[in-house]
Structures are given as C-alpha cells and as structure tokens.
Design an enzyme around this catalytic site. Structure first.
Site, PDB file in Angstrom:
ATOM      1  N   SER A  28      60.493   3.253  40.651  1.00 56.79           N
ATOM      2  CA  SER A  28      60.942   4.081  41.777  1.00 56.79           C
ATOM      3  C   SER A  28      60.957   3.284  43.066  1.00 56.79           C
ATOM      4  CB  SER A  28      59.976   5.250  42.001  1.00 56.79           C
ATOM      5  OG  SER A  28      59.914   6.053  40.870  1.00 56.79           O
ATOM      6  N   HIS A  58      66.194   5.677  41.943  1.00 55.45           N
ATOM      7  CA  HIS A  58      66.482   4.694  40.908  1.00 55.45           C
ATOM      8  C   HIS A  58      67.960   4.318  40.977  1.00 55.45           C
ATOM      9  CE1 HIS A  58      62.648   5.031  38.553  1.00 55.45           C
ATOM     10  NE2 HIS A  58      62.590   6.114  39.287  1.00 55.45           N
ATOM     11  N   HIS A  80      62.080   8.725  32.287  1.00 52.03           N
ATOM     12  CA  HIS A  80      60.659   9.031  32.157  1.00 52.03           C
ATOM     13  C   HIS A  80      60.465  10.117  31.103  1.00 52.03           C
ATOM     14  CE1 HIS A  80      61.446   7.652  36.249  1.00 52.03           C
ATOM     15  NE2 HIS A  80      60.234   7.161  36.259  1.00 52.03           N
ATOM     16  N   TYR A  82      58.846  12.720  31.437  1.00 55.41           N
ATOM     17  CA  TYR A  82      58.900  14.059  32.053  1.00 55.41           C
ATOM     18  C   TYR A  82      60.330  14.600  32.199  1.00 55.41           C
ATOM     19  CZ  TYR A  82      59.778  11.563  36.511  1.00 55.41           C
ATOM     20  OH  TYR A  82      60.287  10.755  37.478  1.00 55.41           O
ATOM     21  N   GLU A  83      61.339  13.735  31.998  1.00 55.22           N
ATOM     22  CA  GLU A  83      62.715  14.244  32.177  1.00 55.22           C
ATOM     23  C   GLU A  83      63.133  15.143  31.022  1.00 55.22           C
ATOM     24  OE1 GLU A  83      65.473  11.176  33.831  1.00 55.22           O
ATOM     25  OE2 GLU A  83      63.597  10.051  34.026  1.00 55.22           O
ATOM     26  N   ALA A 110      55.981   2.498  40.426  1.00 56.05           N
ATOM     27  CA  ALA A 110      55.231   2.969  41.582  1.00 56.05           C
ATOM     28  C   ALA A 110      54.030   3.727  41.036  1.00 56.05           C
ATOM     29  CB  ALA A 110      56.097   3.887  42.433  1.00 56.05           C
ATOM     30  N   MET A 205      53.593   7.594  36.025  1.00 57.85           N
ATOM     31  CA  MET A 205      54.298   8.439  35.048  1.00 57.85           C
ATOM     32  C   MET A 205      55.243   7.651  34.143  1.00 57.85           C
ATOM     33  SD  MET A 205      55.228  11.584  37.612  1.00 57.85           S
ATOM     34  CE  MET A 205      54.072  12.149  38.868  1.00 57.85           C
ATOM     35  N   SER A 206      54.998   6.356  33.999  1.00 56.00           N
ATOM     36  CA  SER A 206      55.982   5.567  33.226  1.00 56.00           C
ATOM     37  C   SER A 206      55.313   4.390  32.523  1.00 56.00           C
ATOM     38  CB  SER A 206      57.070   5.035  34.167  1.00 56.00           C
ATOM     39  OG  SER A 206      56.527   4.067  35.051  1.00 56.00           O
ATOM     40  N   ASN A 229      50.507   5.235  47.157  1.00 50.24           N
ATOM     41  CA  ASN A 229      49.592   6.230  47.746  1.00 50.24           C
ATOM     42  C   ASN A 229      48.232   6.106  47.084  1.00 50.24           C
ATOM     43  OD1 ASN A 229      51.378   7.510  45.458  1.00 50.24           O
ATOM     44  ND2 ASN A 229      49.428   8.605  45.384  1.00 50.24           N
ATOM     45  N   HIS A 241      57.252  12.841  46.009  1.00 48.10           N
ATOM     46  CA  HIS A 241      58.237  11.859  45.546  1.00 48.10           C
ATOM     47  C   HIS A 241      58.898  11.171  46.746  1.00 48.10           C
ATOM     48  CE1 HIS A 241      60.868   9.878  42.768  1.00 48.10           C
ATOM     49  NE2 HIS A 241      61.950  10.460  43.232  1.00 48.10           N
TER      50      HIS A 241
HETATM   51  N1  HPA Z   1      50.448   9.754  40.463  1.00 45.06           N
HETATM   52  C1  HPA Z   1      51.361   9.576  39.495  1.00 45.06           C
HETATM   53  N2  HPA Z   1      52.460   8.858  39.651  1.00 45.06           N
HETATM   54  C2  HPA Z   1      52.658   8.266  40.837  1.00 45.06           C
HETATM   55  C3  HPA Z   1      51.758   8.416  41.904  1.00 45.06           C
HETATM   56  C4  HPA Z   1      50.579   9.199  41.701  1.00 45.06           C
HETATM   57  O1  HPA Z   1      49.728   9.367  42.583  1.00 45.06           O
HETATM   58  N3  HPA Z   1      52.270   7.710  42.930  1.00 45.06           N
HETATM   59  C5  HPA Z   1      53.428   7.158  42.521  1.00 45.06           C
HETATM   60  N4  HPA Z   1      53.668   7.490  41.243  1.00 45.06           N
END
Ligand code: HPA
Length: 267
Positions: A28, A58, A80, A82-83, A110, A205-206, A229, A241
């Site tokens: 991302s 993306h 991903h 989750y999609e 990310a 998440m990937s 973060n 996001h």
């Molecule tokens: N959690 C999950 N996926 C992420 C995060 C997070 O804090 N930051 C960026 N992708």
C-alpha cells in the site's frame, strides 16, 4: 490452459523472453516504485488469473524491465485475503514470476508497529512471521510439494544483503516478526496486546500467504514492512487506510534507496 499459462503467454508476447532475475511486490502506498523501472507495463486487467479488484493506494500493473541493471518484474498491487477470502489469490501471478525465470522475490507492505523503537516512517526487515489467521494458500494443493518447510522462509542471505544495503545507505532498519491478521478491519488494542505476547513486532494484512506460495514455487524470499502507524492502542493517532496511504511514502523513499543499492550489487 490454466490462467497462469494464458497470462504467461501474454507477458512473453509483450515483454519478451529475456529471463527475469527478481520479483518485487509493492505494498500500500508504494506503487510509485513501479515507475522507477524502465520497461513494459501490463495492466493486471489484461492478465488472466491476476487480481482485478483494486484496493486504493495500489497500482495494478505488472512492470517488466530494468532497475539498476537487473531485469525485474514489479507487481504494483496484490490481492489481499480480505478482498474475496482467497488466500491463494496471488498464485497465478507468482507462477508467472517463477516461469519468467525469477529466483527471488522481495515483498513490501505497510504495517502497524508493536514496538516503540520502530516508529511510523521506519522500515522493518521481516525476520520471521506468524500466520495468525491459520489460513493457508496451499490447502487443496494435491501434491506432496504442499509440505513446504518454513524454517528459512525469510532467506538469511537475502536479509543480510538488504541489511548491508541499508547500512551502506545510512538507513536504520530493525529486524522483526510480522503477524498476518486478516483485516479488513484493524485490530483491537486487546488483540495487539495478545500479538505482542505472541512475539509479533508488526502487524499487517498481507505478505504471509505470498511467502508460503513463493516458497512452494522455490523462490527465495525477503520482506520489508514500511511502518505507517503504531498498532491499535499504542498511540493516540487515528488508524485508517487514508493514514496508511499518507504515511507509506515516508518509508518508500528509504526503501527505494535500499533496493537500488542491493540491485547494483547483484547485477
Ligand atoms: N494493522 C494492520 N494492517 C496495517 C496496519 C495496522 O495497524 N497499518 C498498516 N497496515
């Protein structure tokens, strides 16, 4: 023909037969790295079996060409879990990479940090991972090749080489364990405390299903997180996001310098 064979024929038709050395999957907010490559860009939409639903942030193109004198295949986007709930969504794309001759795969993502000493804007070299979802992209694979050893899934030699490149570029990069959490909702603070107890240093998440697939295909792998973060409950900042996309470029500039240095040494 399988989707992967159809896609491979299209890629060869457009980008030629010259073998590729290395694949690079962009996370991302890192999609602009694909523009650093001088070569042929093929939209995923033209490639059977490639992800077609786009996640914002993306760049859904496969770019094949030259980066620092190395022939690379850059995947500007991933699907991903989750999609659509398919952990094997990237299998055809990775099969194409393998068939193009690649030996290695560098993955980027990310992620949220669980460690105060790895703040947003920093990079983390993934030393190992936790498949917290317990999902596996090789479920249903009928051959014995499905029993993939994962002890050195994050290749020690590639990790050492990327660490040396970071050092040479004066970039601080810490090692850490990445936990795969399905998303698309972010984690709760209690889940983050749990993941910390389990030994995770970052959460995202990937990446994990792609590493499993790539090891299955015999590619050596290394992965880097850009920390966007602090994970839930560890700071007052808002997790979203939008925030991920806004923060990823901070790490992306450093990532590009590390990758360019690494490629110059490996051409
Ligand atoms: N959690 C999950 N996926 C992420 C995060 C997070 O804090 N930051 C960026 N992708």
């Amino acid at each position: 023909m399988t989707p992967f064979q159809d896609a491979l024929a299209i890629v060869r038709d457009r980008a030629g037969d010259t073998p590729v050395t290395l694949g690079l999957i962009l996370g991302s907010g890192l999609g602009h790295l694909a523009h650093a490559v001088s070569g042929v860009a093929i939209p995923y939409a033209a490639l059977p079996g490639f992800p077609h639903a786009a996640v914002s942030g993306h760049n859904p193109n496969l770019v094949i060409g030259d980066l620092e004198g190395v022939r690379v295949a850059v995947f500007g986007a991933r699907e991903h879990y989750y999609e659509k709930g398919n952990p094997a969504a990237m299998r055809p794309a990775l099969e194409v990479l393998k068939a193009l001759g690649a030996q290695s795969l560098i993955l980027t993502n990310a992620a949220g940090s669980l460690r105060p000493d790895i703040p947003p804007g920093d990079l983390m070299l993934i030393s190992d991972h936790i498949n917290f979802n317990g999902l596996n992209p090789l479920i249903g694979e009928p051959t014995d090749a499905r029993f993939v050893p994962m002890t050195h899934a994050h290749d020690p030699a590639l990790r050492a080489a990327l660490r040396d490149s970071a050092l040479a570029e004066g970039i601080d990069i810490k090692d850490g364990v990445y936990a795969w959490y399905s998303g698309p909702s972010f984690e709760t603070p209690a889940e983050i405390r749990m993941l910390r107890l389990l030994g995770a240093d970052a959460v995202g998440m990937s990446t994990v299903p792609e590493i499993i697939l790539a090891r299955f295909l015999g590619l050596t792998c290394v992965a880097i997180s850009t920390i966007t973060n602090m994970a839930a409950g560890l700071s007052e900042e808002n997790i979203s996001h939008e925030h991920t996309k806004a923060m990823a470029p901070l790490g992306a500039a450093k990532l590009e310098r590390i990758l360019r240095h690494f490629l110059r040494l490996h051409r």
